[in-house]
Enzyme design. Structure first.
Site, PDB file in Angstrom:
ATOM      1  CD  GLU A  89      -1.959   6.938  -0.287  1.00 24.98           C
ATOM      2  OE1 GLU A  89      -2.282   6.285  -1.167  1.00 24.98           O
ATOM      3  OE2 GLU A  89      -1.342   6.402   0.433  1.00 24.98           O
TER       4      GLU A  89
ATOM      5  CE  LYS B 188      -4.676   5.180   1.292  1.00 25.93           C
ATOM      6  NZ  LYS B 188      -5.266   3.858   0.688  1.00 25.93           N
TER       7      LYS B 188
ATOM      8  CB  SER C 269       3.565  -2.819  -6.248  1.00 27.98           C
ATOM      9  OG  SER C 269       4.663  -3.116  -5.150  1.00 27.98           O
TER      10      SER C 269
ATOM     11  N   GLY D 162      -4.710  -0.301   4.235  1.00 30.64           N
ATOM     12  CA  GLY D 162      -4.129  -1.524   3.790  1.00 30.64           C
ATOM     13  C   GLY D 162      -3.619  -2.430   4.879  1.00 30.64           C
TER      14      GLY D 162
ATOM     15  CG  ASP E  98      -3.159  -0.020  -3.456  1.00 27.56           C
ATOM     16  OD1 ASP E  98      -3.549  -0.548  -2.443  1.00 27.56           O
ATOM     17  OD2 ASP E  98      -2.736   0.876  -3.923  1.00 27.56           O
TER      18      ASP E  98
ATOM     19  CB  SER F 148      -8.566   4.503   2.267  1.00 23.90           C
ATOM     20  OG  SER F 148      -8.092   3.815   0.994  1.00 23.90           O
TER      21      SER F 148
ATOM     22  CB  THR G  41       4.486  -4.068  -1.230  1.00 26.70           C
ATOM     23  OG1 THR G  41       4.980  -2.697  -2.020  1.00 26.70           O
ATOM     24  CG2 THR G  41       4.006  -3.680  -0.149  1.00 26.70           C
TER      25      THR G  41
ATOM     26  N   GLY H 182      -0.570   3.791   7.337  1.00 26.93           N
ATOM     27  CA  GLY H 182       0.760   4.185   7.441  1.00 26.93           C
ATOM     28  C   GLY H 182       1.628   3.240   8.210  1.00 26.93           C
ATOM     29  N   GLY H 183       1.221   2.218   8.881  1.00 30.37           N
ATOM     30  CA  GLY H 183       2.142   1.408   9.690  1.00 30.37           C
ATOM     31  C   GLY H 183       1.687   1.590  11.246  1.00 30.37           C
TER      32      GLY H 183
HETATM   33  P1  13P Z   1      -1.439   1.480   4.585  1.00 31.06           P
HETATM   34  O1  13P Z   1      -2.928   1.644   5.318  1.00 31.06           O
HETATM   35  O2  13P Z   1      -1.045   0.153   4.769  1.00 31.06           O
HETATM   36  O3  13P Z   1      -0.702   2.688   4.973  1.00 31.06           O
HETATM   37  O4  13P Z   1      -1.791   1.576   2.915  1.00 31.06           O
HETATM   38  C1  13P Z   1      -2.574   2.307   2.558  1.00 31.06           C
HETATM   39  C2  13P Z   1      -2.060   2.659   1.197  1.00 31.06           C
HETATM   40  O5  13P Z   1      -2.943   2.469   0.174  1.00 31.06           O
HETATM   41  C3  13P Z   1      -0.830   3.025   0.965  1.00 31.06           C
HETATM   42  O6  13P Z   1      -0.779   3.653  -0.350  1.00 31.06           O
END
Ligand code: 13P
Length: 335
Positions: free
Chosen positions: A180, A222, A27, A296, A25, A294, A30, A265-266
């Site tokens: 989150e 989250k 944006s 990203g 998701d 979850s 990003t 989170g990096g």
């Molecule tokens: P990350 O796993 O890259 O931190 O992203 C998760 C996410 O949805 C951030 O809001």
């Protein structure tokens, strides 16, 4: 009318053992940052192609219960000849479509270097539209920064209050809210400081959720893991991260919550998997909620870097490899 059974059922499916959530998701700004790193133009078409590569990976549904989408992607379709809307395509695979509904973290007035997430105005109407279009869960990210003298109580309370109002509106629309509250890993703070701030944040978040009549059985939490700041001289190892994260959640997350799906989170992709695996291995007999992912960046990093705008099959192979490793980690197993 809030359908408590439906909310409970969806939340339980999102965090079922062996599966986790793909956070796709980003944006547009990003996503453009991610594309810059592989020298791909962030056009509407390229973003569609990239998401198409991710979502059409064969048997993704074996490891992924839900996908979080950005509004643009939510309205896009597969790029094959029959152009199936992504929401319909994912649902047909048994993957639950979700939608990011916050409008981003903005400067908190009166406080230096702190953020407040916006997006409550008009949210009820947006949620009803997303539900009609097929969304069954949503996401709202609050950002808490650690530095000298911050986070302030004002920042924690404002963000927790917004998360609770968002969650309550979601449930009114029969959409499961992913709640989150992210304590950022940027900074030189120790793992102990991360623990203290995360504990304080979680306490206020649950206080506000209850105050706003949010049904805890119908949310997914989250959170960040409890880790050392990125620039901290002494980096806690994976066992310590697992131990302190579990302790923080066990002591501060009510047992009614069906599942906790971490953000990455990096963290590196490998560490994000290994931390999750250790927690699920070590504490499997004393966990009231399911612990899953979850992610990203930790799911997409390899896929993005092998796809490079053209290698669809290689990108999908990388995504499936990561998704499988994390799926096993939810069972406490390694590849
Ligand atoms: P990350 O796993 O890259 O931190 O992203 C998760 C996410 O949805 C951030 O809001």
């Amino acid at each position: 009318m809030r359908d408590e059974k439906q909310l409970r059922d969806i939340a339980t499916k999102m965090v079922v053992k062996g599966k986790g959530i793909l956070a796709a998701d980003e944006s547009t700004p990003t996503c453009s940052k991610r594309f810059d790193s592989i020298s791909i133009d962030s056009t509407y078409e390229n973003r569609n192609e990239y998401r198409n590569m991710l979502f059409t990976a064969d048997n993704l549904e074996e490891y992924i219960s839900g996908v979080i989408l950005f509004d643009e992607t939510f309205r896009q379709s597969t790029t094959c000849d029959d152009k199936i809307p992504f929401v319909e395509y994912l649902t047909s695979k048994g993957i639950i479509p979700g939608i990011k509904v916050d409008k981003g973290a903005k400067d908190l007035a009166g406080f230096k270097n702190e953020k407040i997430t916006e997006g409550l105005d008009g949210l009820r109407d947006r949620l009803n539209e997303y539900y009609d279009l097929g969304a069954r869960f949503a996401k709202w990210r609050a950002v808490i920064t650690i530095d000298n003298d911050i986070p302030s109580d004002a920042c924690i309370y404002a963000n927790a209050h917004a998360l609770a109002r968002y969650a309550s509106l979601c449930q009114e629309s029969n959409i499961v809210p992913i709640v989150e509250p992210e304590v950022l890993m940027n900074g030189s703070h120790t793992i102990e400081t991360c623990y203290e701030i995360s504990k304080r944040t979680l306490n206020v978040v649950f206080e506000q959720l209850l105050l706003n009549h949010v049904m805890l059985e119908g949310i997914v939490l989250k959170p960040n893991m409890i880790i050392s700041g990125l620039d901290c001289d002494s980096q806690a190892d994976a066992d310590k991260v697992a131990e302190m994260t579990y302790k923080c959640l066990k002591e501060n997350v009510p047992a009614e919550v069906p599942g906790i799906a971490f953000l990455s989170g990096g963290q590196s992709s490998d560490l994000a998997t290994s931390h999750l695996q250790k927690m699920n291995d070590k504490y499997k007999n004393d966990m009231p909620w399911n612990l899953t992912f979850s992610y990203g960046r930790a799911l997409q990093h390899d896929a993005l870097n092998t796809w490079l705008g053209k290698n669809i099959v290689d990108g999908q192979t990388s995504l499936l490899k990561r998704a499988r490793a994390n799926s096993l980690a939810t069972l406490g197993e390694v590849v």
